[in-house]
Design an enzyme around this catalytic site. Structure first.
Site, PDB file in Angstrom:
ATOM      1  N   LYS A  29     -56.635   7.855  81.109  1.00 51.15           N
ATOM      2  CA  LYS A  29     -56.970   9.363  80.773  1.00 51.15           C
ATOM      3  C   LYS A  29     -55.762   9.784  79.980  1.00 51.15           C
ATOM      4  O   LYS A  29     -54.679   9.861  80.594  1.00 51.15           O
ATOM      5  CB  LYS A  29     -57.018   9.914  82.236  1.00 51.15           C
ATOM      6  CG  LYS A  29     -58.044   9.885  83.186  1.00 51.15           C
ATOM      7  CD  LYS A  29     -58.138  10.383  84.551  1.00 51.15           C
ATOM      8  CE  LYS A  29     -58.999  10.253  85.316  1.00 51.15           C
ATOM      9  NZ  LYS A  29     -58.935  10.685  86.774  1.00 51.15           N
TER      10      LYS A  29
ATOM     11  N   ARG B 111     -61.865  14.112  82.622  1.00 50.09           N
ATOM     12  CA  ARG B 111     -61.400  14.700  83.793  1.00 50.09           C
ATOM     13  C   ARG B 111     -62.547  15.682  84.405  1.00 50.09           C
ATOM     14  O   ARG B 111     -63.567  15.934  83.672  1.00 50.09           O
ATOM     15  CB  ARG B 111     -60.140  15.536  83.687  1.00 50.09           C
ATOM     16  CG  ARG B 111     -59.016  14.878  82.994  1.00 50.09           C
ATOM     17  CD  ARG B 111     -58.473  13.750  83.740  1.00 50.09           C
ATOM     18  NE  ARG B 111     -58.180  13.790  85.155  1.00 50.09           N
ATOM     19  CZ  ARG B 111     -56.918  13.935  85.957  1.00 50.09           C
ATOM     20  NH1 ARG B 111     -56.020  13.449  85.076  1.00 50.09           N
ATOM     21  NH2 ARG B 111     -56.842  13.930  86.898  1.00 50.09           N
ATOM     22  N   SER B 112     -62.309  15.894  85.815  1.00 45.53           N
ATOM     23  CA  SER B 112     -63.289  16.819  86.222  1.00 45.53           C
ATOM     24  C   SER B 112     -63.633  18.272  85.478  1.00 45.53           C
ATOM     25  O   SER B 112     -64.473  18.984  85.334  1.00 45.53           O
ATOM     26  CB  SER B 112     -63.238  17.006  87.715  1.00 45.53           C
ATOM     27  OG  SER B 112     -61.905  17.196  88.033  1.00 45.53           O
TER      28      SER B 112
ATOM     29  N   ASP C 224     -57.161   4.085  89.068  1.00 45.55           N
ATOM     30  CA  ASP C 224     -57.236   5.438  88.419  1.00 45.55           C
ATOM     31  C   ASP C 224     -55.848   6.115  89.072  1.00 45.55           C
ATOM     32  O   ASP C 224     -54.735   5.946  88.380  1.00 45.55           O
ATOM     33  CB  ASP C 224     -58.386   6.288  88.598  1.00 45.55           C
ATOM     34  CG  ASP C 224     -58.230   7.897  88.360  1.00 45.55           C
ATOM     35  OD1 ASP C 224     -57.447   8.315  87.282  1.00 45.55           O
ATOM     36  OD2 ASP C 224     -59.161   8.633  88.690  1.00 45.55           O
TER      37      ASP C 224
ATOM     38  N   ASP D 240     -66.566   5.573  92.331  1.00 40.83           N
ATOM     39  CA  ASP D 240     -65.183   5.957  92.363  1.00 40.83           C
ATOM     40  C   ASP D 240     -64.996   6.519  93.890  1.00 40.83           C
ATOM     41  O   ASP D 240     -65.506   7.570  94.107  1.00 40.83           O
ATOM     42  CB  ASP D 240     -65.055   6.991  91.252  1.00 40.83           C
ATOM     43  CG  ASP D 240     -63.557   7.562  91.372  1.00 40.83           C
ATOM     44  OD1 ASP D 240     -62.666   6.745  92.148  1.00 40.83           O
ATOM     45  OD2 ASP D 240     -63.087   8.399  90.540  1.00 40.83           O
TER      46      ASP D 240
ATOM     47  N   LYS E 199     -66.130   6.838  80.856  1.00 36.66           N
ATOM     48  CA  LYS E 199     -66.692   7.768  81.985  1.00 36.66           C
ATOM     49  C   LYS E 199     -66.381   8.999  81.679  1.00 36.66           C
ATOM     50  O   LYS E 199     -65.271   9.342  81.599  1.00 36.66           O
ATOM     51  CB  LYS E 199     -65.779   7.085  83.095  1.00 36.66           C
ATOM     52  CG  LYS E 199     -66.153   7.749  84.304  1.00 36.66           C
ATOM     53  CD  LYS E 199     -65.272   7.254  85.461  1.00 36.66           C
ATOM     54  CE  LYS E 199     -65.462   7.704  86.794  1.00 36.66           C
ATOM     55  NZ  LYS E 199     -64.124   8.024  87.711  1.00 36.66           N
TER      56      LYS E 199
ATOM     57  N   GLU F 189     -68.772  17.655  88.186  1.00 38.26           N
ATOM     58  CA  GLU F 189     -69.063  16.853  86.829  1.00 38.26           C
ATOM     59  C   GLU F 189     -70.550  16.621  86.361  1.00 38.26           C
ATOM     60  O   GLU F 189     -71.112  15.987  85.547  1.00 38.26           O
ATOM     61  CB  GLU F 189     -68.497  15.642  87.098  1.00 38.26           C
ATOM     62  CG  GLU F 189     -66.958  15.541  87.121  1.00 38.26           C
ATOM     63  CD  GLU F 189     -66.245  14.204  86.965  1.00 38.26           C
ATOM     64  OE1 GLU F 189     -66.853  13.350  86.619  1.00 38.26           O
ATOM     65  OE2 GLU F 189     -64.892  14.250  87.319  1.00 38.26           O
TER      66      GLU F 189
HETATM   67  P1  PGA Z   1     -60.144  14.435  88.432  1.00 39.94           P
HETATM   68  O1  PGA Z   1     -61.165  13.148  88.779  1.00 39.94           O
HETATM   69  O2  PGA Z   1     -60.427  14.544  86.769  1.00 39.94           O
HETATM   70  O3  PGA Z   1     -60.926  15.592  89.131  1.00 39.94           O
HETATM   71  O4  PGA Z   1     -58.841  13.936  88.727  1.00 39.94           O
HETATM   72  C1  PGA Z   1     -61.704  12.171  87.959  1.00 39.94           C
HETATM   73  C2  PGA Z   1     -61.497  10.781  88.609  1.00 39.94           C
HETATM   74  O5  PGA Z   1     -61.066  10.691  89.795  1.00 39.94           O
HETATM   75  O6  PGA Z   1     -61.716   9.674  88.007  1.00 39.94           O
HETATM   76 ZN    ZN Z   2     -61.091   8.341  89.781  1.00 38.35          ZN
END
Ligand code: PGA
Ligand code: ZN
Length: 435
Positions: free
Chosen positions: A342, A371-372, A317, A247, A393, A210
């Site tokens: 999300k 998301r990542s 999350d 996180d 975020k 990220e």
């Molecule tokens: P992810 O992680 O998008 O890789 O699931 C982001 C987060 O945990 O906030």
């Molecule tokens: Zn998270």
């Protein structure tokens, strides 16, 4: 069937690529009156067990991550059901897709398919109304548009950095900023200072998924120490001007009933994990902690929230997966005091909005999140502003799939001009339990 300009004429889709070079789904909705809307689904790497799942092709090609099946679901099942519908009926259209899917995790049609469709519908509806999406969402939802407090990753870790350290994100929060634009200035300075420190110490190894600096650290705590040092080096007071957030993404290093902290060379149980992270909250200027315990560790989440929740924001999350039901249940149990939202965890915008309403009803803070695996799509900025969410975020202060979001928010703030309001420091932090 409506004959209006807002009638859905076509739902087209194609395969595009995300920030990890993996296939993802783009959807374009066209209306009878000529307006259209487009959106791209993001993808997670540290996913919760209960979140909507992407439909992927499997097999050899693209490591199994192809999206031909998701595209087929849109062409063969979703599009025929939506064409002819009224685009402003987001709730009705999303409900139709949810019913067609019929599974708890969108496993039949794919969360990647349903998310991109749902967001593209909203963009088309806003375009037909001649308004930016954030304003359209605020108008129809009865929200006052507001720029969110950004949470910006300084160091990546966990599943986004080959598990180099266990903590997934060490983030900065420019709590002293009085506008979104000023918040980005502070973030830029701290991020740069953090990189300079890494370079001087001979630890600069590029960035994680990220855009946060690669965490070339000897322990998890070193990342927190370095975060504080970077804030000071940039000329800010830790905690007062710029605070830290974490996180933990603890599900990722759960091993049986233990938490395996590889960077610290220790296995701890749930109670020790609670004590350890709560200890960091008193030692460092931490204002927010996400997923400090694993997604199935209810007792741990409740104990952690009881220990620090009055002064520290506790975000669920993986624990809440953008589910209104889970938010309501956690609120009555005293687990968490904030929710990460999300859209692709839920699978539709209507379900994401329901989770936000559940959090607002509980008196919680709300955090819209990327998301990542991301793209140039900036829909989440419209959601955060249009729904009056407290925080946003999206990862670090590098890489264009992240910067596209920060830059979009800067434009919104400018468009609002003198009427712009910024979710300042009151929009983040602890909450006394409301039980
Ligand atoms: P992810 O992680 O998008 O890789 O699931 C982001 C987060 O945990 O906030
Ligand atoms: Zn998270």
């Amino acid at each position: 069937m409506t004959l209006a300009a807002t009638r859905i004429e076509a739902v087209d889709c194609r395969r595009v690529w995300d920030s990890r070079g993996r296939p993802t789904v783009e959807v374009e909705v066209r209306l009878a009156g000529g307006a259209s809307g487009r959106a791209i689904a993001p993808a997670g790497a540290s996913r919760g067990k209960h979140e909507a799942v992407d439909l992927r092709d499997g097999g050899e090609r693209f490591g199994g991550l192809g999206v031909e099946r998701a595209l087929a679901a849109i062409r063969e099942t979703i599009a025929p059901a939506l064409v002819g519908g009224e685009v402003s009926d987001q709730a009705g259209l999303d409900a139709r897709v949810v019913a067609l899917d019929g599974t708890p995790t969108k496993s039949r049609l794919g969360g990647n398919a349903t998310t991109a469709v749902s967001m593209a519908l909203a963009h088309a509806a806003a375009a037909a109304a001649g308004r930016p999406l954030w304003r359209y969402l605020a108008d129809i939802g009865g929200f006052r548009p507001r720029l969110p407090m950004p949470m910006i990753q300084i160091y990546g870790g966990g599943a986004h950095a080959g598990q180099r350290i266990d903590l997934q994100d060490i983030l900065l929060v420019p709590v002293g900023a009085s506008s979104f634009d000023e918040a980005t200035v502070m973030a830029a300075e701290v991020y740069r200072a953090a990189g300079l420190r890494m370079a001087e110490r001979g630890l600069l190894r590029g960035v994680a998924d990220e855009g946060g600096w690669w965490p070339e650290f000897a322990s998890n705590e070193e990342a927190l120490e370095e975060g504080v040092a970077a804030i000071e080096r940039a000329g800010y007071r830790p905690g007062e001007d710029v605070a830290l957030a974490l996180d933990v993404a603890a599900t990722q290093f759960r091993s049986g009933s233990a938490y395996r902290l590889t960077a610290d060379r220790v296995d701890v149980d749930s109670a020790e994990m609670v004590a350890r992270v709560a200890g960091w909250c008193t030692q460092y200027p931490l204002i927010s902690v996400e997923d400090p315990l694993a997604e199935d560790d209810d007792a741990g989440m409740i104990a952690f929230t009881a220990a620090v929740g009055a002064s520290v924001q506790v975000i669920g999350d993986d624990y809440l997966v953008t589910s209104a039901e889970r938010v309501a249940k956690a609120a009555s149990a005293g687990a968490c005091n904030a929710v990460l939202l999300k859209p692709n965890q839920a699978g539709t915008l209507s379900e994401t909005l329901a989770a936000l309403h559940a959090a607002n009803a509980a008196g919680w803070h709300t955090v819209v999140s990327a998301r990542s695996g991301e793209t140039e799509d900036t829909t989440i900025v419209d959601l955060a502003v249009g729904w009056g969410a407290d925080q946003l975020k999206v990862g670090s202060f590098a890489r264009s799939e992240r910067m596209a979001k920060w830059n979009a928010a800067i434009r919104v703030e400018e468009q609002l001009g003198r009427t712009a309001t910024f979710a300042g420091r009151d929009a983040i932090g602890g909450r006394a339990p409301q039980r």
